[in-house]
Design an enzyme around this catalytic site. Sequence first.
Site, PDB file in Angstrom:
ATOM      1  N   SER A 160      -9.209   1.941   2.918  1.00 41.99           N
ATOM      2  CA  SER A 160      -8.266   2.685   2.115  1.00 41.99           C
ATOM      3  C   SER A 160      -7.271   1.784   1.369  1.00 41.99           C
ATOM      4  CB  SER A 160      -7.501   3.675   2.991  1.00 41.99           C
ATOM      5  OG  SER A 160      -6.789   3.013   4.011  1.00 41.99           O
ATOM      6  N   LYS A 171       0.862  -1.188   0.000  1.00 44.71           N
ATOM      7  CA  LYS A 171       0.000   0.000   0.000  1.00 44.71           C
ATOM      8  C   LYS A 171       0.899   1.239   0.000  1.00 44.71           C
ATOM      9  CE  LYS A 171      -3.725   1.922   2.869  1.00 44.71           C
ATOM     10  NZ  LYS A 171      -4.538   1.717   4.076  1.00 44.71           N
ATOM     11  N   VAL A 185      -7.267   1.505   9.935  1.00 50.11           N
ATOM     12  CA  VAL A 185      -7.553   2.214  11.191  1.00 50.11           C
ATOM     13  C   VAL A 185      -9.053   2.245  11.477  1.00 50.11           C
ATOM     14  CG1 VAL A 185      -7.857   4.632  10.472  1.00 50.11           C
ATOM     15  CG2 VAL A 185      -6.632   4.132  12.563  1.00 50.11           C
ATOM     16  N   GLY A 186      -9.826   1.745  10.512  1.00 50.71           N
ATOM     17  CA  GLY A 186     -11.279   1.756  10.715  1.00 50.71           C
ATOM     18  C   GLY A 186     -11.971   0.783   9.778  1.00 50.71           C
ATOM     19  N   GLY A 187     -11.182  -0.075   9.142  1.00 53.19           N
ATOM     20  CA  GLY A 187     -11.772  -1.057   8.223  1.00 53.19           C
ATOM     21  C   GLY A 187     -11.041  -1.160   6.907  1.00 53.19           C
ATOM     22  N   SER A 188      -9.916  -0.470   6.814  1.00 51.46           N
ATOM     23  CA  SER A 188      -9.244  -0.308   5.520  1.00 51.46           C
ATOM     24  C   SER A 188      -8.604  -1.552   4.936  1.00 51.46           C
ATOM     25  CB  SER A 188      -8.191   0.789   5.620  1.00 51.46           C
ATOM     26  OG  SER A 188      -8.830   2.015   5.473  1.00 51.46           O
TER      27      SER A 188
HETATM   28  C1  LIG Z   1     -20.234  14.583  11.671  1.00 50.58           C
HETATM   29  C2  LIG Z   1     -19.156  13.618  11.746  1.00 50.58           C
HETATM   30  C3  LIG Z   1     -18.077  13.891  10.743  1.00 50.58           C
HETATM   31  C4  LIG Z   1     -17.237  12.701  10.548  1.00 50.58           C
HETATM   32  C5  LIG Z   1     -16.394  12.823   9.321  1.00 50.58           C
HETATM   33  C6  LIG Z   1     -15.855  11.502   8.916  1.00 50.58           C
HETATM   34  C7  LIG Z   1     -14.662  11.138   9.671  1.00 50.58           C
HETATM   35  C8  LIG Z   1     -14.074   9.974   9.605  1.00 50.58           C
HETATM   36  C9  LIG Z   1     -14.523   8.856   8.794  1.00 50.58           C
HETATM   37  C10 LIG Z   1     -13.784   7.636   9.186  1.00 50.58           C
HETATM   38  C11 LIG Z   1     -13.893   6.599   8.165  1.00 50.58           C
HETATM   39  C12 LIG Z   1     -12.842   5.558   8.424  1.00 50.58           C
HETATM   40  C13 LIG Z   1     -12.583   4.734   7.187  1.00 50.58           C
HETATM   41  C14 LIG Z   1     -11.501   3.740   7.394  1.00 50.58           C
HETATM   42  C15 LIG Z   1     -10.205   4.249   6.975  1.00 50.58           C
HETATM   43  C16 LIG Z   1      -9.029   3.365   7.335  1.00 50.58           C
HETATM   44  O1  LIG Z   1      -9.081   2.340   7.979  1.00 50.58           O
HETATM   45  N1  LIG Z   1      -7.860   3.907   6.951  1.00 50.58           N
HETATM   46  C17 LIG Z   1      -6.585   3.298   7.212  1.00 50.58           C
HETATM   47  C18 LIG Z   1      -5.562   4.289   7.511  1.00 50.58           C
HETATM   48  O2  LIG Z   1      -4.365   3.636   7.776  1.00 50.58           O
END
Ligand SMILES: CCCCCC/C=C\CCCCCCCC(=O)NCCO
Length: 572
Positions: free
Chosen positions: A215, A140, A236-239
């Site tokens: 991501s 990546k 970091v959140g499902g990427s």
């Molecule tokens: C009103 C609330 C506003 C929130 C705006 C959105 C903020 C964050 C969204 C998070 C989505 C996470 C997606 C996963 C990304 C991930 O895992 N990235 C890996 C990085 O290493």
Amino acid sequence: MILLLLTTVLALAAAYFYRFWSVREKRQVELRKIVERKRAERAESVKFAKQSAEKLDVETRNKIASLEYSELKEGLQSGTISCIDAVRTYYFKAIQANEKTNSVCMFVKEAEQWAMEWDEKAKDPEFKKPPMFGLPMSLKECVPLQGYDQTRGFVQDTFHPTETDAVLVQQLKKLGAIPYVQTNVPQSLLSYNCSNPVFGTTNHPMDKSRTSGGSSGGESALISADGSILGIGGDVGGSIRIPCAYTGTTGIKPSHLRFSHRGVCGSVPGRPLINSNDGPMSTRVETNVDFLRTVWADTWITEQDPYVPPVTWNEEAYKSDKKLKIGYYTDDGWFTPTPVCQRAVMEAKQILEDAGHTLIPFRPPRVPEVLIMFLRAVCVDAGKFLSNKLMNDIIDPLLYTQVVLWMVPVRVQRFLASFIRVFFPRLGNLMNAMTLSTVELRNTYADIEAYRSEMAALMIDQKIDALLCPVTVTPALPHVAPSKLFAGTSYTGIFNLLDYAAGSVNVTHVTKQDELDLESDYEASDPWYALAKNSSRGTIGFPIGVQVATPPYREETCLRIMREIEFGVTGK
Ligand SMILES: CCCCCC/C=C\CCCCCCCC(=O)NCCO
């Protein structure tokens, strides 16, 4: 007098905005030129990879190209395949996959030279081949690789090549692996689509109008289009999990301290409690297992980074035949998944029960609150770091919804929330997510720690070894949807907040019946449900995965369950 004052204020405001606009326009022109240069550099790197691939005869290439991971590894170890032939085969395969998906940022030119150096060393009969000898691996784009940019989709970060390999990359090189290509990411990394102004949009191999997830969407697209046999993603959140679920591949995000984070910038630096981690992605669970078994075979990582505890691979836990107790849920109480995502969990549950495990209903407590904690803590400073970077960049249109939410001042968001809550309660509630103060942020950190403790008690009291649940709420979405549907990360983000090991594995594909169930059983009761429903139409044949999660340092148990599900589905 008042008129004069008003006119002066208006004139000053207009002058300020004109200046702001003209400075930004000037910068945009500069940035567009930088993009042109970077794309020319990428075209050069594709040309180089093509020329290198052409040096290999078609027969050898076809033979290597058809091998499974274990066969390729065996061939390299036994010497029936040379490292340079393996690299040239994978250059070729990645070029083809890239034409379909736009998943490649840069080919790694040095891969050729590294391969030839390994082949040279292997001529010595005394030479002991390292375990990953000659294995081509995709990375990546944000994984630090010496001599290459880690732009994270920001134009401003192009032409700043990284000086030192990440600890993981150093280890891979030492073990004989050959990083041969960098793969695409969404701008900022904080999205589960895959598009940025530097390298463009990565497509799902089955449908150009849909995303391969994010991501780590460059990885999932490349692997599922057969351009890589094993890649490294980050999550970091499902990427890692969402792109795998969208494309029928499999991957795992280990708990964060099983890898080093030295020198890794990530999406938002200085984020203490929502941790990202690297992890393997491939088409087979056993490939991911082989990767982790090898990199965790000894305490080499700890020797490079004293913050990583010396926890090595636990073969006993992976090979154990002890029957497990697994909690499962099809709905987290925040975002009901579309019927096919629920069916996938029920099918995996059946497979695990047939294998002798005990499955009990379990739902993590207070998920709507957890999502607010997650969003607040993942952004840390209410999006300030990201919006500052974005204001100095070309903003990817596919990220607009999120960007707007990062840019509206928090007090204004809170004010608007009270109205929005009336007709769209879920969004109204989430509009309280961005932090207003350090006091609020500290309280959230305390809440996260308390939640971790509560979940530990629940799992220990009920003797639950693992959890089974959906990865997300829909099949692969159209490119524009993830930025609007960021609330769909509740199923994955919770395991970053808990810092659990969590992986995703394919279980099924969307059928005609699933589409009929979507129409009859899935209520479009608010704009997010409506978007999930509309976006799921027309996905017959798309893969659907499930998620398995275990507490930290139990990655081996997580992989064992994933492997058993995969065996139940594929018979192999
Ligand atoms: C009103 C609330 C506003 C929130 C705006 C959105 C903020 C964050 C969204 C998070 C989505 C996470 C997606 C996963 C990304 C991930 O895992 N990235 C890996 C990085 O290493």
